[in-house]
Write an enzyme that holds these catalytic residues in place. Structure first.
Site, PDB file in Angstrom:
ATOM      1  CB  CYS C 163     -48.667 -25.595  -1.135  1.00  0.00           C
ATOM      2  SG  CYS C 163     -48.028 -26.834  -2.284  1.00  0.00           S
ATOM      3  CG  HIS C 294     -52.881 -26.680   3.495  1.00  0.00           C
ATOM      4  ND1 HIS C 294     -52.908 -25.888   2.368  1.00  0.00           N
ATOM      5  CD2 HIS C 294     -51.888 -27.584   3.295  1.00  0.00           C
ATOM      6  CE1 HIS C 294     -51.959 -26.301   1.529  1.00  0.00           C
ATOM      7  NE2 HIS C 294     -51.334 -27.318   2.062  1.00  0.00           N
ATOM      8  CG  HIS C 329     -52.757 -29.008  -2.938  1.00  0.00           C
ATOM      9  ND1 HIS C 329     -52.740 -27.631  -2.902  1.00  0.00           N
ATOM     10  CD2 HIS C 329     -51.747 -29.416  -2.141  1.00  0.00           C
ATOM     11  CE1 HIS C 329     -51.757 -27.231  -2.117  1.00  0.00           C
ATOM     12  NE2 HIS C 329     -51.131 -28.289  -1.642  1.00  0.00           N
TER      13      HIS C 329
END
Lengths: 84, 209, 402
Positions: C163, C294, C329
């Site tokens: 990620c 994040h 996400h």
């Protein structure tokens, strides 16, 4: 109960790839996580899969695992209480 | 003039052979199944890390190769953990374990995807395993290439060391797919330690061959 | 060699819009893209909300400008759409004018296509047109498709670090410019939703059954999303005379060295990445006006990241939000998508709300912004991206001084 505990030890070793361990290395009442067998959070999730796959028991909240997986005995007890 | 850098140690695992700084170590028949060979090498060198058995095949290969490399050249004793970088590339990414995960979700009647399998479905997890084992906290990147690219690796690592982003780098190629495996890891440092081979594209090519 | 790296173009597609204008519109309306999965058949369809791009592959192919009948993976399509918008917004018409490269990032590559054709692949008795997609599985394939559609020939690379992938592609591109290896680079990343990731994250029990609530004391996990975010970065020479969005002043990457998936309790890796970004930029934490966190909405990430932020900013954390409740996400794409958000925050002097926040986390000193804020003075933005494997990255974007 003892029979279930013994069976469970074999299943845990297989499911978690604990190749160096034998059933007799796992204490019935010893902690599975942290100091004990040194299992981690992924192992806890893997034990939840084991409960569903081998015993048809669904654990929806991973936080419940903390209590269930204290030792092989608590895990066996949980299976006995919840098995359909 | 940019500072020269040095390849200070290297380890290779391929075709049933472990090669450490040019010398053949543990070996087996070249046709020994990859998974068996890597496990046998792990046992032979008594690497003693129970988590090894939980890793997928790609990480196991990377782990054994990195352990042997760091035994030959214990960079973690000489550098701060933040100053050691890990730069690895391969071709197949995590395809080996990806197919295993896929097979556990493809069958609706036997649907038991495993979290322990899924966590390995990223190639850079192998860097994570090396980092965790050695508490290495420096820069880390995983590239996907067709083949080992000494030209790219050479220039990337030179610039990393010469611009102060790291003082030492564990670098290389770790690929595992369908019983084919190829690991080549090496340490690059600014000082002439260990093997002290000049860090050049040509030398990387020679060592990799 | 170029001492500065300028952002001259941006492009984006996600669940909140197929381009920059639609994205801003969704922010203005506080409209989340999280909803019900439509374009994949999954056992998790009913109970697991996702942030899907609101278009079929056929519709995306038209947007991407692919010729009729040309099929490609959803990953390649999304990537092409965002990268084309970025190149267009940078006003680039001639790829040969400067040495131009593309560095893309993805975590699952062509998985969406592979899993649909999986059973056909395995049946070796049969062959057919689907076999051409076998090659589209690997992560580098979507990068090649994007490069082809843009006509980029000088340099191409693909990064896969979970990620944080696209934050790392941006960092890598910036270094190539600083070292004089390229004059301009299209950097960012793309990922599309797939059964593979939906089922995988489900086994980790970190998918929320409701809209995610980053930094809320009662957060229940993340929502997966899909999309692509690309930016064009250029050297001083190449950017001369052009409209410049802002400058990429800082970037840093480190390893948390704690666990394959879980962040360390103190966010050691996150702290190191931010520290490196500050060192490169020459800025101090007090110079940051907005942080795009994040902030995935998982129990572990938000605590670890928040703890690292409290330490980095000495408990004086500036305006901060996670935009994951808008876009979900997006895994390998999130660093690129959030880079576009960070750049737009500077351009428009705005700060996005952290949706769904009800109860701030008691462990942290700060409370994220919950409303859309305009007329702010946003000069420096910090954007964090962390990935499995302990890979942690931080980027800093700064307004160009007049």
């Amino acid at each position: 109960m003892d029979e279930l505990i013994d069976k469970l030890k074999g299943e845990i070793i297989e499911q978690l790839n604990l190749e160096d361990l034998k059933k007799e290395d796992i204490d019935n009442d010893g902690p599975l996580f942290g100091e004990g067998l040194g299992l981690d959070s992924i192992d806890a999730l893997e034990l939840i899969v084991l409960l569903e796959k081998n015993y048809g028991i669904k654990v929806a909240n991973p936080a419940d695992g903390k209590k269930i997986f204290q030792s092989v005995r608590t895990m066996a007890q949980y299976i006995q209480d919840n098995k359909k | 003039m940019a500072a020269p850098n040095y390849i200070t140690a290297y380890a290779k695992i391929r075709s049933g052979k472990v090669i450490l700084n040019g010398e053949t170590g543990y070996s087996a028949n070249a046709d020994e199944p990859a998974a068996d060979f890597v496990k046998a090498a792990y046992k032979h060198y008594e690497l003693n890390y129970p988590k090894f058995y939980k890793m997928d095949q790609l990480c196991r290969l990377a782990f054994v190769c990195s352990e042997l490399l760091l035994r030959a050249n214990k960079v973690t004793a000489n550098y701060a953990t933040e100053d050691i970088a890990i730069i690895v590339a391969n071709n197949a990414a995590s395809l080996e374990i990806d197919t295993e995960h896929q097979s556990t979700i493809a069958d609706a009647d036997n649907y038991f995807p495993s979290p322990a399998v899924f966590v390995y479905t990223l190639p850079n997890i192998l860097i994570g395993e090396i980092a965790i084992r050695n508490s290495i906290k420096g820069e880390n990147t995983f590239f996907i290439f067709d083949t080992f690219d000494p030209r790219f690796m050479n220039s990337y690592i030179h610039s990393m060391l010469n611009t102060g982003r790291a003082k030492c780098c564990i670098a290389g190629w770790v690929d595992f797919y369908e019983n084919k495996y190829d690991a080549f890891l090496y340490t690059v440092e600014q000082t002439n330690n260990g093997l002290g081979i000049a860090h050049t594209e040509e030398q990387l090519n020679n060592l990799y061959k | 060699m170029s001492s500065k790296v300028y952002v001259t173009g941006i492009g984006i597609i996600s669940a909140i819009g197929n381009n920059v204008a639609e994205t801003l519109d969704s922010f203005n309306k506080m409209h989340s893209g999280v909803g019900t999965l439509e374009h994949i058949i999954s056992r998790h369809q009913a109970d697991t909300p996702v942030a899907e791009v609101k278009a079929s592959n056929a519709e995306l192919a038209v947007m991407a400008g692919f010729p009729k009948g040309h099929e490609d993976t959803r990953t390649a399509l999304l990537g092409t759409i965002a990268a084309k918008e970025a190149v267009k917004s940078a006003g680039i018409t001639d790829m040969k004018e400067f040495r131009t490269g593309i560095i893309s990032a993805t975590s699952v590559g062509g998985m969406g296509m592979t899993e649909n054709l999986w059973m056909q692949y395995l049946d070796t008795e049969q062959s057919g047109p689907w076999l051409k997609f076998i090659e589209s599985h690997e992560c580098g394939d979507s990068t090649e498709a994007i490069a082809d559609s843009l006509g980029i020939r000088d340099y191409l690379s693909t990064i896969s670090t979970a990620c944080s992938s696209s934050a790392n592609s941006i960092m890598f591109g910036a270094r190539m410019i600083k070292q004089g290896l390229l004059d301009r680079v299209v950097v960012g990343g793309v990922d599309s939703l797939s059964k593979f990731t939906i089922n995988g994250f489900s086994t980790l029990m970190i998918l929320s059954k409701e809209q995610c609530k980053p930094f809320d004391a009662n957060r229940k996990g993340l929502n997966l999303g899909e999309g692509a975010g690309f930016i064009v970065i250029e050297s001083e020479k190449a950017a001369k005379g052009k409209t410049i969005f802002c400058e990429l002043t800082g970037y840093g990457n480190a390893n948390d060295a704690y666990h394959q998936t879980a962040s360390s309790p103190d966010g050691a890796g996150a702290y190191l990445a931010m520290e490196k970004a500050f060192n490169i930029s020459g800025l101090k934490p007090a110079d940051i006006d907005y942080i795009n966190a994040h902030g995935t909405g998982t129990e572990i990430n938000d605590l670890s990241e928040g703890t690292a932020l409290d330490r980095m900013f000495d408990k004086k954390v500036p305006m901060i939000s996670s935009t994951k409740a808008f876009t979900g996400h997006t895994l390998g794409a999130c660093g690129g998508i959030e880079a576009v958000f960070s750049i737009l925050a500077i351009k428009n002097n705005m700060v996005y709300p952290n949706l769904n926040l009800v109860t701030p986390m008691p462990e942290l000193s700060f409370k994220p912004v919950t409303e859309l804020k305009k007329d702010q003075k946003i000069n420096n933005v910090l954007s964090n991206s962390f990935g499995f494997g302990g890979n942690t990255s931080a980027l800093i974007f700064s307004r160009v001084k007049e």
